[in-house]
Design a protein around this motif. Structure first.
Motif, PDB file in Angstrom:
ATOM      1  N   LYS A 103     -57.703 -37.481  -8.350  1.00 49.63           N
ATOM      2  CA  LYS A 103     -56.736 -36.373  -8.496  1.00 49.63           C
ATOM      3  C   LYS A 103     -56.294 -35.819  -7.141  1.00 49.63           C
ATOM      4  N   LEU A 104     -54.989 -35.668  -6.982  1.00 50.35           N
ATOM      5  CA  LEU A 104     -54.309 -35.131  -5.789  1.00 50.35           C
ATOM      6  C   LEU A 104     -54.423 -36.023  -4.554  1.00 50.35           C
ATOM      7  N   ARG A 105     -55.048 -37.191  -4.699  1.00 46.98           N
ATOM      8  CA  ARG A 105     -55.348 -38.012  -3.526  1.00 46.98           C
ATOM      9  C   ARG A 105     -54.377 -39.168  -3.327  1.00 46.98           C
ATOM     10  N   VAL A 106     -54.144 -39.458  -2.038  1.00 43.83           N
ATOM     11  CA  VAL A 106     -53.514 -40.696  -1.610  1.00 43.83           C
ATOM     12  C   VAL A 106     -54.603 -41.407  -0.821  1.00 43.83           C
ATOM     13  N   VAL A 107     -54.975 -42.597  -1.269  1.00 43.13           N
ATOM     14  CA  VAL A 107     -56.064 -43.354  -0.637  1.00 43.13           C
ATOM     15  C   VAL A 107     -55.454 -44.401   0.282  1.00 43.13           C
ATOM     16  N   VAL A 108     -55.888 -44.372   1.552  1.00 49.24           N
ATOM     17  CA  VAL A 108     -55.378 -45.328   2.538  1.00 49.24           C
ATOM     18  C   VAL A 108     -56.474 -46.314   2.945  1.00 49.24           C
ATOM     19  N   MET A 109     -56.045 -47.431   3.515  1.00 44.94           N
ATOM     20  CA  MET A 109     -57.002 -48.426   4.022  1.00 44.94           C
ATOM     21  C   MET A 109     -57.912 -47.755   5.043  1.00 44.94           C
ATOM     22  N   SER A 110     -59.191 -48.086   4.977  1.00 41.61           N
ATOM     23  CA  SER A 110     -60.148 -47.477   5.898  1.00 41.61           C
ATOM     24  C   SER A 110     -59.835 -47.785   7.360  1.00 41.61           C
ATOM     25  N   GLU A 111     -59.168 -48.935   7.627  1.00 43.90           N
ATOM     26  CA  GLU A 111     -58.847 -49.301   9.020  1.00 43.90           C
ATOM     27  C   GLU A 111     -57.915 -48.304   9.693  1.00 43.90           C
ATOM     28  N   GLN A 116     -49.527 -25.529  -9.339  1.00 49.01           N
ATOM     29  CA  GLN A 116     -49.230 -26.580  -8.368  1.00 49.01           C
ATOM     30  C   GLN A 116     -50.269 -27.694  -8.351  1.00 49.01           C
ATOM     31  N   PHE A 117     -51.556 -27.330  -8.434  1.00 47.29           N
ATOM     32  CA  PHE A 117     -52.620 -28.323  -8.238  1.00 47.29           C
ATOM     33  C   PHE A 117     -53.390 -28.675  -9.507  1.00 47.29           C
ATOM     34  N   GLY A 118     -53.372 -27.794 -10.505  1.00 49.63           N
ATOM     35  CA  GLY A 118     -54.113 -28.046 -11.732  1.00 49.63           C
ATOM     36  C   GLY A 118     -55.005 -26.869 -12.073  1.00 49.63           C
ATOM     37  N   GLU A 119     -55.362 -26.773 -13.348  1.00 49.90           N
ATOM     38  CA  GLU A 119     -56.147 -25.643 -13.831  1.00 49.90           C
ATOM     39  C   GLU A 119     -57.473 -25.517 -13.082  1.00 49.90           C
ATOM     40  N   THR A 128     -54.103 -33.664   5.208  1.00 54.29           N
ATOM     41  CA  THR A 128     -53.327 -33.086   4.122  1.00 54.29           C
ATOM     42  C   THR A 128     -51.861 -33.250   4.494  1.00 54.29           C
ATOM     43  N   GLY A 129     -51.010 -33.386   3.488  1.00 50.36           N
ATOM     44  CA  GLY A 129     -49.609 -33.597   3.804  1.00 50.36           C
ATOM     45  C   GLY A 129     -48.708 -33.492   2.593  1.00 50.36           C
ATOM     46  N   LYS A 130     -47.459 -33.878   2.811  1.00 47.82           N
ATOM     47  CA  LYS A 130     -46.426 -33.791   1.785  1.00 47.82           C
ATOM     48  C   LYS A 130     -45.970 -35.211   1.425  1.00 47.82           C
ATOM     49  N   ALA A 131     -46.069 -35.546   0.143  1.00 48.31           N
ATOM     50  CA  ALA A 131     -45.638 -36.866  -0.320  1.00 48.31           C
ATOM     51  C   ALA A 131     -44.134 -37.023  -0.119  1.00 48.31           C
ATOM     52  N   VAL A 156     -53.519 -44.293  -5.483  1.00 54.43           N
ATOM     53  CA  VAL A 156     -52.900 -42.969  -5.467  1.00 54.43           C
ATOM     54  C   VAL A 156     -52.991 -42.359  -6.870  1.00 54.43           C
ATOM     55  N   ASP A 157     -53.142 -41.051  -6.914  1.00 56.27           N
ATOM     56  CA  ASP A 157     -53.113 -40.324  -8.188  1.00 56.27           C
ATOM     57  C   ASP A 157     -51.739 -40.588  -8.800  1.00 56.27           C
ATOM     58  N   GLU A 158     -51.702 -41.180  -9.986  1.00 55.08           N
ATOM     59  CA  GLU A 158     -50.419 -41.607 -10.565  1.00 55.08           C
ATOM     60  C   GLU A 158     -49.482 -40.463 -10.926  1.00 55.08           C
ATOM     61  N   SER A 159     -49.988 -39.233 -10.931  1.00 53.49           N
ATOM     62  CA  SER A 159     -49.113 -38.098 -11.267  1.00 53.49           C
ATOM     63  C   SER A 159     -48.384 -37.539 -10.044  1.00 53.49           C
ATOM     64  N   ILE A 160     -48.656 -38.061  -8.856  1.00 50.19           N
ATOM     65  CA  ILE A 160     -48.011 -37.557  -7.628  1.00 50.19           C
ATOM     66  C   ILE A 160     -46.531 -37.925  -7.618  1.00 50.19           C
ATOM     67  N   ARG A 161     -45.723 -36.909  -7.285  1.00 49.00           N
ATOM     68  CA  ARG A 161     -44.273 -37.093  -7.158  1.00 49.00           C
ATOM     69  C   ARG A 161     -43.874 -36.787  -5.715  1.00 49.00           C
ATOM     70  N   ALA A 162     -42.689 -37.199  -5.345  1.00 47.86           N
ATOM     71  CA  ALA A 162     -42.176 -36.886  -4.010  1.00 47.86           C
ATOM     72  C   ALA A 162     -42.162 -35.370  -3.835  1.00 47.86           C
ATOM     73  N   ASN A 163     -42.517 -34.911  -2.656  1.00 41.49           N
ATOM     74  CA  ASN A 163     -42.592 -33.500  -2.248  1.00 41.49           C
ATOM     75  C   ASN A 163     -43.855 -32.773  -2.711  1.00 41.49           C
ATOM     76  N   ASP A 164     -44.752 -33.448  -3.427  1.00 40.70           N
ATOM     77  CA  ASP A 164     -46.025 -32.820  -3.802  1.00 40.70           C
ATOM     78  C   ASP A 164     -46.926 -32.689  -2.579  1.00 40.70           C
ATOM     79  N   GLU A 165     -47.741 -31.652  -2.582  1.00 40.35           N
ATOM     80  CA  GLU A 165     -48.760 -31.468  -1.553  1.00 40.35           C
ATOM     81  C   GLU A 165     -49.931 -32.377  -1.930  1.00 40.35           C
TER      82      GLU A 165
END
Length: 154
Positions: A78-86, A15-18, A127-130, A105-114
């Protein structure tokens, strides 16, 4: 090693990587087993929940502790969604991430990924679900990008 521990480590690596399985689940984890099905439901370490194995998908949802472990192990982004600091405070309190607030955003993220949600300083917020793919998160101007499960201040 317990067969169940091997199994959950394999699922985490898939799910997350080796390497994720070993980082998330050290040898002394406590497995919470369902009384009705006999299957692993939660994984705890020293009384703190790390992840929950979802019966519908067979994959993990992360706790803040699980997200922290993966964030430290895997390099940025990796695995991250980066949001504006505000918007950090809103997200940390468990509010959903909107596409217009996503800056990277990590370009490998797909909908429903953790996913792990961080601000521009790479501080863990939640933490959340894309709900969208990486491309959609960066392209769309409206809509929920990530459904937050747990914020660091929630």
């Amino acid at each position: 090693m317990d067969d169940r521990l091997k199994m959950i480590r394999v699922i985490a690596d898939y799910q997350f990587g080796e390497g994720a399985g070993e980082v998330l689940f050290p040898d002394d984890v406590e497995l919470v087993i369902s009384k009705s099905t006999g299957k692993v439901r939660q994984v705890k370490h020293k009384g703190v929940r790390i992840a929950t194995l979802k019966p519908d998908t067979g994959l993990f949802s992360l706790s803040i502790e699980g997200a922290r472990r993966l964030k430290e192990f895997f390099g940025y982004p990796k695995l991250r969604v980066v949001v504006m600091s505000e918007v950090s405070d809103f997200i940390a309190r468990g509010k959903n991430v909107f596409a217009k607030h996503v800056v990277e955003v990590d370009e490998s993220i797909r909908a429903n990924d953790e996913v792990i949600i961080v601000n521009e300083e790479d501080e863990l917020l939640a933490t959340g679900k894309a709900k969208l793919s990486a491309f959609e998160m960066l392209t769309f101007e409206r809509g929920v990008a990530v459904e937050v499960r747990q914020g660091v201040r929630k």
